[in-house]
Write an enzyme that holds these catalytic residues in place. Structure first.
Site, PDB file in Angstrom:
ATOM      1  N   ASP A 512       6.070  -2.756  -3.947  1.00 54.92           N
ATOM      2  CA  ASP A 512       6.531  -1.400  -3.658  1.00 54.92           C
ATOM      3  C   ASP A 512       6.264  -1.020  -2.202  1.00 54.92           C
ATOM      4  O   ASP A 512       5.390  -1.587  -1.543  1.00 54.92           O
ATOM      5  CB  ASP A 512       5.807  -0.386  -4.552  1.00 54.92           C
ATOM      6  CG  ASP A 512       6.331  -0.414  -5.974  1.00 54.92           C
ATOM      7  OD1 ASP A 512       7.131  -1.297  -6.295  1.00 54.92           O
ATOM      8  OD2 ASP A 512       5.921   0.457  -6.762  1.00 54.92           O
ATOM      9  N   HIS A 676       1.809  -4.085  -3.532  1.00 54.80           N
ATOM     10  CA  HIS A 676       2.402  -3.292  -2.454  1.00 54.80           C
ATOM     11  C   HIS A 676       2.488  -4.132  -1.188  1.00 54.80           C
ATOM     12  O   HIS A 676       1.514  -4.804  -0.819  1.00 54.80           O
ATOM     13  CB  HIS A 676       1.569  -2.033  -2.196  1.00 54.80           C
ATOM     14  CG  HIS A 676       1.536  -1.079  -3.354  1.00 54.80           C
ATOM     15  ND1 HIS A 676       0.714  -1.271  -4.440  1.00 54.80           N
ATOM     16  CD2 HIS A 676       2.234   0.060  -3.602  1.00 54.80           C
ATOM     17  CE1 HIS A 676       0.899  -0.289  -5.311  1.00 54.80           C
ATOM     18  NE2 HIS A 676       1.819   0.534  -4.823  1.00 54.80           N
TER      19      HIS A 676
END
Length: 961
Positions: A512, A676
């Protein structure tokens, strides 16, 4: 000497302003042009978005269906009974109707359920989140909960517990009686196994140990008793179960615990008469008249339920019978013969999605409908609702049964709770508000439905949002039964379908917040090294700044999902803002890759089991744009690096392994790992990626894509942009995005280049400034001892300065230089300059007053120099006022014998500010000279407004002014 200096970046030319104006006009033009094209493109996207369909299943509505479902054919057993209405009417005709003197509910055999309602129980299961939601919302309307918490270990022949803490704490806090189910179903599979029971039943040592363990558990958790649910036994006769039940009953009763047992009707495994002796209550499972091993039909028709109760009541006192109410349904695929379990909400959602005719059969009191799936297979659905339960509860009340129990919490029609805690006698129901019963409020809780019956997986699709429903009921007032229902508007709650259930060793890496020019590139390098695909959920603004990286992600076969444009909390912003965030990112992805995406993950809310509103709102909004939400179950919180500097790759890796192992031990199906690649320091995430891949590959796991998990092609989840109407505009928009990126990169590079040049210039200027300062510091004292200070002649030429001359000379007399004279030269003034100066200073020892015919400033200066014997000459205009130390500053520079002249620019001070009201020297420059070769000075020019000091021999070498 030239002293024409200007401020840095100062210009007297008008060309710079013209360039700025035209640059602004050009920028405004491109902004307007981009806005127009973006608006047009968004309109096209909206049009295409409405037409876009998810590939997970065919959304084309297929109305069903041909012909009605055949009516229920009565069995021989069914013909003996004429239904609940007939039974109740006969009871009242013979004076035995509920509420009459000889028909009072008697629960004197129990100290736990002495109220006139009897037992109002419900079964709770851990494996369906909706079960907890229903328990939390409706626990106040129950007096007994039967949670599915105790199981038999099929190998050790002991009891294993599976108690979820949140439900345990909720039930205990409510004060409700608890009897956990003791089941021989294998934990996490639901399949009953009679083999372990056979060993326990027929081995005294095992049975004693088993019962002792049960007593200890009931004591430990302070439960009311136990609910025995033994099915699919492998005994040769039913006396084996009866003997064990007797032993269990006697031991538990001695310890003060209740014993209850679930039995199915018409089952030879049970000796009902014997079991009644060794149970406080018998729970009759009067459902599954038709199930997964029969043809399609009612779950429990009224006549069948009546027969079940009647047959059992012939051997068991009615005051010991608890009627289990069916609150579920089945979906029969008539083509494949596959049968799926359904909750009430799932059945309603199916009927609504397929626009099926929903029929309440007033003969069976069950509901049914048909629909056609995307493979053109006909499905037949049968289920129960609140009306079914209402009638069954009325029947149980009239029969004087001990009570009822709902199978199960989370699958029921919410209308059931309108009456479940109320008396169901005929007299009491006269005040019951059937109108409110017909209106169904929106349900805020979540109902999960599964793909192929599996309510698991991390791919989430919002099937329905809360909407009010309305049902028109017809009431048979003679028996107080609901005889008919018409579904005017189908109700709905949050209905979430979960995809991606798999029993294979598959894992998906998702990232992400990117792309990031550093960490995303490193992660892509790692993935390429191990030949592993991943899914990247891009933030639009980061994608816009890293277009080549986005192209690389797509080119190397990774999936791309939408993670909004600026990463806001979707649940906290307006709907329009949320949709714009998604649309902007969607357009950008399409422009860069030429492909759209149906994958979405909301910032801050990626849980695969959303419950709270802030988790549900983003899913509902994304569904309005035809997205599916990709959740996660394995989140090592690698984003905590900012708050926990000690978080490293090993920590992230260990969190992933622990989380995965825990979920697998709980029987969960999961595949998706959340990491992430941007939003902070992700160097440890990069390292952890390699560790995770190596570890799970060594254990035989395959890292794959979401498309593979869903058995779809990559283009199903990232479909190409159609080359239809508006495609040319799309291409132009893509060109603008690309051009904007490279233009931005170019300007950024130029900015850095000129910034570096500016820094170099500042360093150079700084070097010279420091050098000058050092030189000035060296000359900070007078260059000659105070007892031998050279004479400096201050030459003041004047032409028509009658206003300023006197005050200027008075100001010069304040000079702090110790040895000076002032030579005032009147250069042929036509006003009273000379007269006023002479009158004021003709007797002053430091001032010589001279006059000559007008010849210009240079002529006056040369004349004044000739009249002085001083070695140094200071020239200043007659209208100039200096600070007292100005001459001293000029003279200090002559400490260097090579300095022939010193000049400074005079700046006008601020008359308002007392600190700057006098004129001062802004800066001073010195000029070297060579007495022999005139190498540095061959002329000296004085500019108006300037002040200068000179060696007299330098003036001689230069030939004067």
């Amino acid at each position: 000497m030239n002293t024409n200096e200007s401020q840095i970046f100062q210009t007297n030319k008008g060309s710079r302003w013209q360039r700025i104006k035209w640059l602004g006009r050009l920028l405004l033009f491109f902004i307007v042009l981009s806005t127009v094209f973006f608006g047009l493109y968004t309109a096209i996207i909206d049009k295409e978005d409405k037409q876009r369909e998810l590939p997970l299943e065919d959304r084309a509505i297929k109305k069903v269906l041909t012909g009605a479902i055949p009516s229920y054919r009565e069995s021989d057993l069914g013909k003996q009974y004429r239904g609940m209405r007939k039974y109740i009417q006969q009871r009242w005709a013979t004076g035995k109707g509920c509420g009459q003197k000889d028909s009072v509910l008697n629960l004197s055999n129990s100290d736990y359920f002495s109220d006139s309602l009897g037992i109002r129980a419900a079964f709770y299961v851990k494996w369906d989140p909706q079960s907890f939601f229903s328990l939390r919302k409706n626990i106040s309307k129950l007096n007994l909960v039967l949670p599915e918490w105790f199981f038999i270990d099929p190998k050790a022949d002991t009891i294993i517990t599976d108690i979820d803490k949140r439900a345990f704490d909720l039930i205990k806090a409510s004060g409700i009686e608890v009897m956990p189910i003791l089941s021989n179903a294998i934990l996490n599979t639901g399949k009953f196994n009679g083999t372990a029971l056979h060993r326990i039943f027929n081995n005294k040592k095992k049975s004693d140990q088993f019962i002792n363990q049960l007593v200890n558990l009931l004591t430990q958790y302070d439960f009311t008793g136990i609910n025995v649910d033994f099915e699919d036994l492998v005994e040769n006769n039913n006396e084996v179960l009866s003997r064990f039940q007797k032993k269990l009953y006697e031991r538990l009763h001695a310890e003060g615990f209740l014993v209850t047992q679930n039995v199915s009707p018409f089952n030879e495994d049970y000796n009902y008469e014997e079991l009644a002796k060794y149970n406080d209550y018998i729970f009759l499972m009067a459902y599954d008249e038709h199930s997964d091993d029969t043809n399609a039909g009612p779950i429990g028709s009224q006549k069948w339920v009546e027969s079940c109760v009647d047959k059992l009541a012939q051997k068991v006192p009615a005051s010991k019978i608890v009627l289990n109410l069916a609150a579920f349904g089945y979906d029969w695929n008539l083509k494949t013969k596959k049968v799926l379990n359904l909750t009430y909400q799932e059945a309603i959602t199916l009927a609504r999605d397929h626009e099926s005719y929903l029929d309440f059969d007033n003969d069976t009191y069950n509901l049914d409908f048909r629909y056609s799936d995307d493979k053109d297979a006909i499905h037949e659905v049968h289920f129960t609702d609140g009306a079914t339960n209402f009638n069954s509860l009325r029947f149980a009340t009239e029969y004087n049964l001990a009570g009822t129990a709902i199978w199960r919490l989370g699958s029921e029609d919410s209308r059931l709770w309108d009456f479940y805690d109320k008396p169901m006698t005929k007299a009491a129901l006269k005040t019951f508000d059937f109108n409110s019963f017909n209106t169904i409020d929106p349900i805020s809780d979540v109902d999960y439905i599964g793909d192929g019956g599996n309510v698991s997986g991390e791919i989430i699709e919002m099937m329905a949002t809360p909407a009010e429903g309305h049902i028109t009921s017809e009431i048979d007032t003679s028996a107080m039964l609901i005889s008919e229902e018409r579904f005017d508007k189908l109700p709905s709650s949050y209905v979430i379908k979960k995809w991606g259930h798999t029993s294979e060793k598959k894992l998906i890496l998702t990232y992400d917040d990117g792309p990031d020019p550093v960490y995303t590139k490193q992660i892509l390098d790692t993935l390429a090294f191990y030949h592993v695909p991943a899914s990247f959920f891009l933030v639009g603004i980061e994608a816009e700044n890293n277009i080549p990286l986005v192209k690389r992600i797509f080119r190397e076969g990774h999936e791309i999902g939408n993670h909004t444009f600026t990463h806001p909390n979707i649940a906290e912003v307006s709907k329009n803002r949320a949709l714009l965030e998604m649309d902007l990112t969607e357009v950008l992805i399409e422009c860069i890759t030429g492909h759209s995406t149906i994958l979405f993950r909301a910032p801050f809310n990626a849980d695969s089991d959303p419950e709270a509103k802030e988790e549900l709102v983003p899913i509902a909004l994304s569904k309005s744009r035809n997205y599916i939400t990709v959740g996660e179950s394995i989140d090592p919180n690698d984003w905590e690096k900012a708050d926990h500097p000690d978080l490293n790759a090993d920590s992230i890796f260990n969190r992933v392994v622990r989380s995965y192992d825990y979920h697998i031990s709980q029987g969960d199906s999961l595949s998706i790992i959340l990491l992430h690649d941007a939003g902070g320091d992700r160097s440890e995430t990069v390292k952890a990626t390699g560790k995770i891949i190596r570890y799970y590959q060594s254990k035989g796991y395959k890292f794959t894509t979401i498309a593979d998990l869903l058995h779809k092609k990559p283009n199903d989840l990232m479909p190409p942009v159609p080359k239809g109407s508006g495609y040319a505009l799309f291409q132009f928009n893509a060109f603008l995005a690309e051009a904007g990126y490279w233009l931005g990169e170019t300007f950024y590079t130029l900015f850095l280049f000129f910034l570096i040049l500016s820094c170099i210039r500042l360093l150079i200027l700084g070097y010279f400034a420091v050098s000058q300062k050092i030189r000035e510091n060296k000359n900070n004292k007078l260059f000659i001892p105070s007892d031998n200070i050279p004479l400096a002649a201050i030459i003041v030429p004047a032409f028509n300065e009658e206003v300023n001359a006197v005050s200027s000379l008075e100001n010069l007399l304040l000079c702090d230089y110790k040895n000076f004279e002032i030579i005032f030269v009147n250069d042929g003034s036509t006003d009273n300059t000379y007269e006023k100066v002479k009158a004021a200073f003709q007797h002053h020892p430091k001032i010589k007053i001279l006059s000559k015919t007008n010849g210009g400033k240079a002529s006056a200066l040369n004349f004044g120099v000739a009249q002085s014997n001083a070695d140094f000459v200071v020239c200043i205009d007659a209208d100039t006022k200096l600070l007292p130390n100005a001459v001293s500053y000029l003279m200090r520079n002559f400490n260097d014998k090579k300095v022939g002249a010193v000049a400074g620019i005079v700046k006008v001070g601020n008359e308002v500010n007392i600190l700057t009201r006098w004129q001062s020297i802004e800066y001073i420059t010195s000029q070297n000279f060579d007495r022999k070769g005139f190498a540095y000075i061959n002329a000296i020019t004085v500019v108006p407004g300037a002040i200068g000091a000179f060696r007299k021999d330098a003036l001689i070498l230069a030939g004067g002014f």
